[in-house]
Design an enzyme around this catalytic site. Structure first.
Site, short mmCIF file in Angstrom:
data_model
loop_
_atom_site.label_atom_id
_atom_site.label_comp_id
_atom_site.label_asym_id
_atom_site.label_seq_id
_atom_site.Cartn_x
_atom_site.Cartn_y
_atom_site.Cartn_z
N LEU A 250 -3.03 -0.94 2.03
CA LEU A 250 -3.07 -0.10 3.21
C LEU A 250 -2.83 1.37 2.85
O LEU A 250 -1.80 1.72 2.26
CB LEU A 250 -1.99 -0.57 4.20
CG LEU A 250 -1.99 0.16 5.56
CD1 LEU A 250 -3.25 -0.13 6.33
CD2 LEU A 250 -0.76 -0.24 6.36
N ASP A 251 -3.78 2.24 3.22
CA ASP A 251 -3.63 3.69 3.06
C ASP A 251 -3.47 4.13 1.61
O ASP A 251 -2.94 5.21 1.33
CB ASP A 251 -2.45 4.22 3.90
CG ASP A 251 -2.62 3.93 5.38
OD1 ASP A 251 -3.79 3.84 5.82
OD2 ASP A 251 -1.63 3.80 6.09
#
Lengths: 293, 293, 293, 293
Positions: free
Chosen positions: D236-237
């Site tokens: 994530l990210d």
């Protein structure tokens, strides 16, 4: 400001704008007046211009619990105002300004403002759009805003402006926003809406005043380009500046790249300037603005 | 502020800093108090934190014509302060803070601050420089500031900090500035100077907390690097942020370029943060700052 | 660039700068020439200006393993150069430029450049400082750089410039940096160092050309102020721009604040422009620059 | 790039993207190959990553006058590619990518991209919009783009993604743009479009990874907020960053102000990242991008 986000939950507020000669005791007198009527002050800002011996003030308070009827305000505040020789204005968050958007063929600012308005970013009413080209009509219709096409033929600007002014009057317009409207408005027009016409100029003023600023920036080889939102006065691009911003360019950017990067700047400086005006945060004196953020 | 430019011509001012629970009438009470003693207010700023029900205020006035002896101020202001349950502090522009600079081997921030001080940008006294490496001595001597070398050997930091604290006390230091001082200061040290130690961290906090932030920024492939000045607390790099800034980088920048661009950021955010502190413009609550500009 | 950080470890490189009419096959011819002599290319950049039908190129390669003696380069490269009608120049990282710094009474740029040079940020030699006021002498002495005071009395600029030019010639100066030198240099002087004099102007050119730009920016009420480094030409402030930057201001900033914020801009745009010039990254054509980063 | 401005006048170009181990002679070999077929090179950029011993290159040339049939290109270029162990790709300006836009309820990025596409800023086709909420349908219809509502119910993401993937396949989608699509896409989905999903995260990564970044920025008291466009990976990210930008905030900005300022950042970093991808200017290696501007 939360009121633009959640209009239902936002407090109803009053905003008092003052300018007067600088002297002792102004803040105390205003604060005391408001305090006596139980004002819950949310924002208070002041500015002194020492050279001009000028005092400017903005106070915003919650109307919840305020014990003075706003219709009574002028009469009751007169003693304070007279004592300090004030010019003053009272605005209310529940009486949003009525704004006319003017556009031509470059629509990025218009389309940007319409969506911002739709999504609640701009606390105003937009009763009409005025244009000298028909290109913007589709977006006006999409957002259900009456669109008035008033072509400006060479040599016939006075007639066109007469129609425009009639519309503005009919719709009780408080503010005109030139969203890349490609006509210079006449001094007569300006005189009808002093400090109430916002324009976006596609350069970092005072660089590249006048026509084709990106072309001239490209020729000059600058390393940053800019855009400026400002109030319109009789002198072209000389009105009080509300907001400016810039973006970096390099030799790799051709003229089309400058135009493209510039459009993003224009949208941002115009929408910021408009938002601050709508929130009664901009005070003008001489050729300058105070923006209370 | 003109006083830093022309210290002789600058007005002697007093600065009152207040925080208290938010409630009606504070501004009126303070303004009335000052007005009764003929204060000519130069700057007044306030801030409400609605969530924390907190009110913060900074007022600065010209001492010329002020009719209350400042030594009398505490006793006379007590009634107002008690009524609103205020914490407050009175500062004076003619009593500049006494600042200790701490440095190690990266000297760009030290050298930058020394010239700014020399040229009148920083309204403070610098009675001493403390360092754990000797590299900065030449600049200290050039600017006639006593330089104290206190090496911090592994495992012997408590002894070193004891010497540092003795020096700070002896010289009545108000503020410690860690100008790229490459040692973590202990909680005991921090407890002696709460909210009175300013550090510069070479990243855009909270990104890249801790060691070697430029290396990690380079590895991560960010497109901007930053620097942060903040007050030091017990938690590493978690103290209240005073100022941050960033600069654009690209794949063309190698690690050495990041270090070089970063140095310019560090100088700027540290000197800005320090200047605002010296002008008593920074108020701290919880982990945040209010910077009245 | 790592070479400026760790001069001992940095590779010895050659830099070839070319401009010629745009046409097919240039890159292939240059790359082929270098490849035949085993060049390990570190950076290669090119730019076309379509309007002017102009091709510009910069190639930098490691001299380690390069099989052609650089003294032989001109003779051997002539065939390629002639074929494409090139103007070209060969620079070497182990032959740093010799730079003269000019200053007056505002010393922030001078002091900034001297520390950058000392710390290895600027890959050049600084054989002398020339000044029309004595204020900078202390810093010159601190950094062991000869300081030449040449006052410029009204009406006697030609005599002063004659002395300056004699010094520059004597010291084999490649580049003159006007570090807030407050005299306009004459066309004769410029003609001797075409595109080899870098000036910093304390505004965002072309806004506020000429004297007292911060005062005029303050009067105009702009929301950003800027600074510009550029090559000096006969027309005041009209030379090719190398670098520009801006910083935000507000109505809270008085004139002294503008001057203070401006100093940081000036230091940054001048030092960046100088560094790029020293690394042979700046190519000039007409009134514009290409900066290969 | 002029082609996005005036599609009729823009040259038809080919873009060759290369990565391979760094070694001598690559540029010469590629330039020679193109030169032999009379390529008029418009842009050539290269980058070496010394640590990873990696060479990356982008060349764009005008197809006017190019003597090699592009269908023949792979066979003919194979000798060069094999010699240097290249991975390579050939793109054509006359074969624009096919892009799917994903959205949820925050529509500012979607509406922004649709108008940019309409006005010619984005050189791509948009055959469909996929959404898990119906809010965007009106704008999709206005711009005549099919709108597919695929709700993602708790626990039923696999079924929803199956429908999404079927649509993408059916429409020959090259690139997925998550325009504030508020669902995390699964590793299976990512594996189908490696480096071909662009997301906008509303923080300056790696600060504030995950949910509610503006809230956390507000709590932390940062002085700048940011936004990031990046390729989506399994973490994530954590995917390669394409573009980032920031805007200054102060204690005067409440959470709603952060959200509002953030929206402008998000529109800009997402549209820039997308435009660069569409122009084949972004090369990815490891967790980083090279953006040839």
């Amino acid at each position: 400001m939360s009121q633009t986000q959640n209009p239902n939950q936002a407090p109803r507020t009053a905003i008092l704008l003052i300018d007067c000669p600088d002297q002792r005791g102004i803040v105390a007198a205003v604060a005391d007046f408001l305090s006596r009527h139980q004002a819950n002050i949310l924002h208070a800002d002041q500015h002194q211009d020492a050279e001009r011996d000028l005092f400017l003030m903005r106070v915003e308070w919650d109307l919840e619990g305020f014990t003075l009827d706003l219709d009574e305000f002028p009469r009751r505040f007169a003693a304070v105002a007279d004592r300090f020789n004030m010019r003053w204005k009272l605005e209310r968050s529940d009486k949003p300004l009525r704004v006319a958007l003017f556009c031509s063929q470059h629509l990025h600012c218009l389309v940007d403002l319409l969506y911002r308005h739709h999504s609640g970013e701009l606390a105003c009413e937009i009763p009409l759009i005025v244009a000298n080209h028909d290109d913007g009509r589709r977006w006006a219709e999409f957002y259900n805003i009456p669109f008035h096409l008033i072509p400006v033929e060479p040599g016939k600007k006075p007639a066109a402006e007469k129609k425009q002014l009639a519309l503005l009057e009919e719709h009780n317009i408080d503010l005109v926003v030139l969203a890349r409207y490609m006509q210079v408005v006449s001094p007569d027009f300006v005189a009808r809406y002093p400090r109430r016409i916002i324009n976006v100029h596609h350069s970092f003023l005072p660089a590249f005043i006048g026509a084709r600023p990106y072309h001239r920036a490209f020729e000059r080889g600058v390393k940053l380009i800019g855009a400026t939102s400002h109030y319109v006065t009789d002198e072209l691009d000389e009105g009080p500046i509300i907001e400016q911003d810039v973006v970096r360019i390099s030799h790799r950017d051709n003229l089309a790249d400058l135009l493209e990067k510039g459009r993003d700047l224009e949208k941002i400086v115009l929408s910021r300037g408009l938002r601050w005006h709508l929130n009664h945060r901009v005070l003008v004196y001489d050729r300058k603005t105070v923006v209370f953020d």
